[in-house]
Design a protein around this motif. Structure first.
Motif, PDB file in Angstrom:
ATOM      1  N   UNK A   6     109.883 -30.226 -62.763  1.00 46.03           N
ATOM      2  CA  UNK A   6     110.815 -30.385 -63.881  1.00 46.03           C
ATOM      3  C   UNK A   6     111.594 -31.666 -63.632  1.00 46.03           C
ATOM      4  N   UNK A   7     111.595 -32.552 -64.603  1.00 45.73           N
ATOM      5  CA  UNK A   7     112.315 -33.830 -64.495  1.00 45.73           C
ATOM      6  C   UNK A   7     111.898 -34.578 -63.228  1.00 45.73           C
ATOM      7  N   UNK A   8     110.618 -34.495 -62.890  1.00 49.00           N
ATOM      8  CA  UNK A   8     110.090 -35.219 -61.746  1.00 49.00           C
ATOM      9  C   UNK A   8     110.366 -34.583 -60.394  1.00 49.00           C
ATOM     10  N   UNK A   9     110.969 -33.411 -60.370  1.00 48.65           N
ATOM     11  CA  UNK A   9     111.291 -32.739 -59.112  1.00 48.65           C
ATOM     12  C   UNK A   9     110.569 -31.393 -59.073  1.00 48.65           C
ATOM     13  N   UNK A  10     109.926 -31.090 -57.960  1.00 52.93           N
ATOM     14  CA  UNK A  10     109.243 -29.809 -57.807  1.00 52.93           C
ATOM     15  C   UNK A  10     110.236 -28.778 -57.295  1.00 52.93           C
ATOM     16  N   UNK A  25     118.721 -27.449 -58.222  1.00 54.40           N
ATOM     17  CA  UNK A  25     119.100 -27.803 -59.590  1.00 54.40           C
ATOM     18  C   UNK A  25     119.772 -29.169 -59.665  1.00 54.40           C
ATOM     19  N   UNK A  26     119.475 -29.890 -60.743  1.00 52.00           N
ATOM     20  CA  UNK A  26     120.173 -31.139 -61.053  1.00 52.00           C
ATOM     21  C   UNK A  26     120.472 -31.149 -62.550  1.00 52.00           C
ATOM     22  N   UNK A  27     121.350 -32.048 -62.975  1.00 52.89           N
ATOM     23  CA  UNK A  27     121.648 -32.149 -64.408  1.00 52.89           C
ATOM     24  C   UNK A  27     120.417 -32.593 -65.191  1.00 52.89           C
ATOM     25  N   UNK A  28     119.565 -33.407 -64.564  1.00 51.84           N
ATOM     26  CA  UNK A  28     118.332 -33.839 -65.232  1.00 51.84           C
ATOM     27  C   UNK A  28     117.404 -32.642 -65.469  1.00 51.84           C
ATOM     28  N   UNK A  29     117.348 -31.749 -64.505  1.00 50.91           N
ATOM     29  CA  UNK A  29     116.549 -30.526 -64.669  1.00 50.91           C
ATOM     30  C   UNK A  29     117.122 -29.701 -65.817  1.00 50.91           C
ATOM     31  N   UNK A  30     118.443 -29.588 -65.883  1.00 53.21           N
ATOM     32  CA  UNK A  30     119.085 -28.831 -66.964  1.00 53.21           C
ATOM     33  C   UNK A  30     118.713 -29.394 -68.327  1.00 53.21           C
ATOM     34  N   UNK A  31     118.738 -30.711 -68.447  1.00 57.23           N
ATOM     35  CA  UNK A  31     118.417 -31.352 -69.725  1.00 57.23           C
ATOM     36  C   UNK A  31     116.980 -31.030 -70.134  1.00 57.23           C
ATOM     37  N   UNK A  32     116.047 -31.119 -69.183  1.00 54.96           N
ATOM     38  CA  UNK A  32     114.648 -30.838 -69.506  1.00 54.96           C
ATOM     39  C   UNK A  32     114.437 -29.353 -69.821  1.00 54.96           C
ATOM     40  N   UNK A  33     115.077 -28.470 -69.052  1.00 58.82           N
ATOM     41  CA  UNK A  33     114.931 -27.033 -69.311  1.00 58.82           C
ATOM     42  C   UNK A  33     115.531 -26.668 -70.672  1.00 58.82           C
ATOM     43  N   UNK A  34     116.624 -27.311 -71.040  1.00 65.35           N
ATOM     44  CA  UNK A  34     117.231 -27.061 -72.355  1.00 65.35           C
ATOM     45  C   UNK A  34     116.243 -27.417 -73.464  1.00 65.35           C
ATOM     46  N   UNK A  35     115.566 -28.556 -73.307  1.00 56.68           N
ATOM     47  CA  UNK A  35     114.565 -28.950 -74.314  1.00 56.68           C
ATOM     48  C   UNK A  35     113.460 -27.910 -74.410  1.00 56.68           C
ATOM     49  N   UNK A  36     113.023 -27.391 -73.255  1.00 56.36           N
ATOM     50  CA  UNK A  36     111.989 -26.345 -73.248  1.00 56.36           C
ATOM     51  C   UNK A  36     112.477 -25.091 -73.970  1.00 56.36           C
ATOM     52  N   UNK A  37     113.779 -24.861 -73.958  1.00 60.48           N
ATOM     53  CA  UNK A  37     114.369 -23.685 -74.614  1.00 60.48           C
ATOM     54  C   UNK A  37     114.757 -23.972 -76.061  1.00 60.48           C
ATOM     55  N   UNK A  39     116.736 -26.552 -77.164  1.00 57.36           N
ATOM     56  CA  UNK A  39     118.035 -27.217 -77.314  1.00 57.36           C
ATOM     57  C   UNK A  39     117.810 -28.699 -77.031  1.00 57.36           C
ATOM     58  N   UNK A  40     117.871 -29.507 -78.082  1.00 55.00           N
ATOM     59  CA  UNK A  40     117.500 -30.923 -77.961  1.00 55.00           C
ATOM     60  C   UNK A  40     118.450 -31.750 -77.112  1.00 55.00           C
ATOM     61  N   UNK A  41     119.743 -31.479 -77.200  1.00 58.23           N
ATOM     62  CA  UNK A  41     120.694 -32.231 -76.375  1.00 58.23           C
ATOM     63  C   UNK A  41     121.831 -31.315 -75.954  1.00 58.23           C
ATOM     64  N   UNK A  42     122.348 -31.573 -74.768  1.00 58.26           N
ATOM     65  CA  UNK A  42     123.442 -30.771 -74.234  1.00 58.26           C
ATOM     66  C   UNK A  42     124.765 -31.490 -74.497  1.00 58.26           C
ATOM     67  N   UNK A  43     125.642 -30.822 -75.244  1.00 58.77           N
ATOM     68  CA  UNK A  43     126.951 -31.374 -75.579  1.00 58.77           C
ATOM     69  C   UNK A  43     127.963 -30.991 -74.499  1.00 58.77           C
ATOM     70  N   UNK A  44     129.184 -31.492 -74.639  1.00 59.73           N
ATOM     71  CA  UNK A  44     130.247 -31.111 -73.708  1.00 59.73           C
ATOM     72  C   UNK A  44     130.461 -29.596 -73.710  1.00 59.73           C
TER      73      UNK A  44
END
Length: 105
Positions: A6-10, A25-37, A39-44
């Motif tokens: 996910x986001x280049x990290x295994x 976990x990283x914020x980049x992983x969160x962004x990619x997982x959100x897209x999979x779920x 959710x196109x972008x994560x807001x504040x």
């Protein structure tokens, strides 16, 4: 245990796709997982909930339930469903790199 890139990290995941080691976990992983779920972008507002869920899990040792998230983060149930449609507690946990919350089907 299975792994997933996910986001280049295994990372290690269970059979439902939840990360099994929150330290990976990283914020980049969160962004990619959100897209999979779906959710196109994560807001504040999304990050407020995600950050709360991670803090709650770190102190309690378990993913927070819907009630715990709404009470602790100050985000209403209605707003939580708007941010994370169709099963917000489960989606928050997945995006936050946590295990599946107790009581979620």
């Amino acid at each position: 245990m299975a792994t997933k890139t996910i986001a280049g990290k295994t990372v290690q995941v269970n059979d439902e796709g939840f990360m099994t080691n929150p330290a990976e976990w990283t914020k980049e992983i969160a962004i990619e997982m959100a897209r999979e779920e779906g959710i196109e972008s994560l807001t504040d507002a999304h990050w407020k909930v995600i950050d709360y869920a991670r803090q709650s899990a770190a102190s309690s040792g378990a993913s927070p339930t819907l009630r715990t998230i709404t009470t602790g983060s100050g985000v209403s149930t209605k707003d939580l469903f708007a941010l994370f449609p169709k099963g917000p507690a489960k989606k928050v946990a997945k995006i936050a790199g946590l295990g599946k919350p107790e009581g979620c089907v």
